[in-house]
Scaffold this active site. Structure first.
Site, PDB file in Angstrom:
ATOM      1  N   CYS A  46      14.694  10.241   5.369  1.00  0.00           N
ATOM      2  CA  CYS A  46      14.566  10.101   6.575  1.00  0.00           C
ATOM      3  C   CYS A  46      15.860  10.034   7.576  1.00  0.00           C
ATOM      4  CB  CYS A  46      13.185   8.282   7.160  1.00  0.00           C
ATOM      5  SG  CYS A  46      14.426   7.129   5.693  1.00  0.00           S
ATOM      6  N   LYS A  49       1.307  -0.957  -0.083  1.00  0.00           N
ATOM      7  CA  LYS A  49       0.086   0.113   0.009  1.00  0.00           C
ATOM      8  C   LYS A  49       0.991   0.740  -0.183  1.00  0.00           C
ATOM      9  CE  LYS A  49      -3.033   2.953   2.537  1.00  0.00           C
ATOM     10  NZ  LYS A  49      -2.355   4.011   1.977  1.00  0.00           N
ATOM     11  N   GLU A  70      10.120   1.557   9.555  1.00  0.00           N
ATOM     12  CA  GLU A  70      11.487   1.615   9.416  1.00  0.00           C
ATOM     13  C   GLU A  70      10.759   3.872   9.430  1.00  0.00           C
ATOM     14  OE1 GLU A  70      12.469   5.027   7.587  1.00  0.00           O
ATOM     15  OE2 GLU A  70      13.576   3.407   5.906  1.00  0.00           O
ATOM     16  N   GLU A 114      12.381  17.014  12.460  1.00  0.00           N
ATOM     17  CA  GLU A 114      11.789  16.179  11.344  1.00  0.00           C
ATOM     18  C   GLU A 114      11.065  17.122  10.926  1.00  0.00           C
ATOM     19  OE1 GLU A 114      12.548  11.819   8.784  1.00  0.00           O
ATOM     20  OE2 GLU A 114      11.061  12.162   9.881  1.00  0.00           O
TER      21      GLU A 114
END
Length: 310
Positions: A111, A3, A77, A210
């Site tokens: 990331c 997905k 992750e 982030e």
């Protein structure tokens, strides 16, 4: 079942076409598109035994909670605020060039990108000047143009998020050394300038959160002990980079940094197909790639035979 994000579905369709072209048996790979509701249906469905997710720690926590009811195995992750640390005596010129490129790849939407630059005070000014010079040479524009070095952000909402963090950095007292706005002359698309904050303290939001855009922060430190301490003072621990004139000491420092992947003196720090990739703390659970990555998708089983009978 694969997905994709509802904002980036095309790559998953290509993988589906590749599976068909390779004559993968029907049902081995299924591409499912949809919004948040579709994702939650998959994470809570009793027929799903394992969930592997790549994305933000915010969503990862939600998935972990959804999987808990069925005690599903998870592989997460998640996000990162990776430190790129240069110690006294390292090659500043080479470092500055690499540090500038490090957080402008994919317009900062990665990331593991090293967005938190830590510089020993003895080389701090030189690092900031070198990075600023390198960033001003980055060409922003059409990603299909061979001259372009950095393309756009994924959507308007993401650009607005980056703009909010730039405003926050200014409010917190960081010094805007480069960029900070939309590039002049690029009117179509969600573009943003390569942006660098200097004189940052590690407690600032721009140093801890982030941002997921082309925004780097430079933090000074005094001595190895403080450099390691600041590098570890983060809720994330996905990747890191160490620059040190002594490769043996660099390796020792790499062992002390809380990150799943650490590169030394410019060594490739990104995912390797043969090496496990994953994070500490809020950067995730489990590992991808290599033998460890394959084992994440298996279950161990013990079969015992009677010693007295055939």
């Amino acid at each position: 079942m694969l997905k994709p994000s509802p904002y980036t579905p095309m790559e998953a369709f290509v993988l589906g076409e590749i599976a068909d072209a390779a004559e993968l048996p029907p049902g081995v790979l299924n591409v499912v598109t949809g919004d948040v509701a579709a994702g939650e249906h998959l994470t809570t469905h009793p027929s799903v035994d394992m969930i592997s997710f790549t994305g933000s720690d915010f969503v990862g926590k939600k998935i972990m909670g959804q999987a808990a009811e069925g005690l599903k195995k998870i592989l997460l992750e998640l996000g990162g605020k990776s430190p790129n640390v240069i110690f006294a005596g390292a090659d500043v010129k080479r470092f500055a060039q690499g540090a500038a490129a490090g957080f402008t790849i994919h317009a900062g939407q990665g990331c593991a990108l090293p967005t938190r630059i830590l510089a020993d005070r003895s080389v701090y000014d030189e690092v900031v000047e070198g990075m600023e010079a390198a960033l001003r040479k980055v060409t922003v524009g059409d990603p299909t143009d061979r001259k372009t070095m950095m393309g756009p952000l994924i959507r308007e909402a993401q650009r607005e998020r980056v703009e909010r963090y730039v405003a926050t950095g200014n409010d917190e007292g960081a010094r805007l050394a480069c960029g900070g706005g939309r590039p002049v002359g690029v009117d179509t698309g969600f573009f943003f300038e390569p942006t660098l904050f200097a004189d940052v303290t590690n407690s600032m939001a721009v140093a801890q959160d982030e941002i997921f855009g082309p925004v780097g922060v430079v933090i000074p430190f005094d001595g190895e002990e403080e450099g390691i301490s600041i590098a570890n003072d983060s809720r994330y621990g996905l990747a890191a980079s160490v620059w040190h004139p002594d490769p043996v000491r660099a390796y020792e420092i790499a062992q002390e940094i809380q990150a799943g992947t650490v590169s030394i003196n410019g060594g490739a720090g990104g995912p390797h197909l043969w090496g496990p990739f994953g994070g500490y703390k809020h950067s995730g659970i489990g590992r991808e790639y290599g033998d460890y990555g394959l084992l994440e998708y298996t279950q161990l089983k013990t079969v015992a035979w009677s010693a007295g009978r055939p």
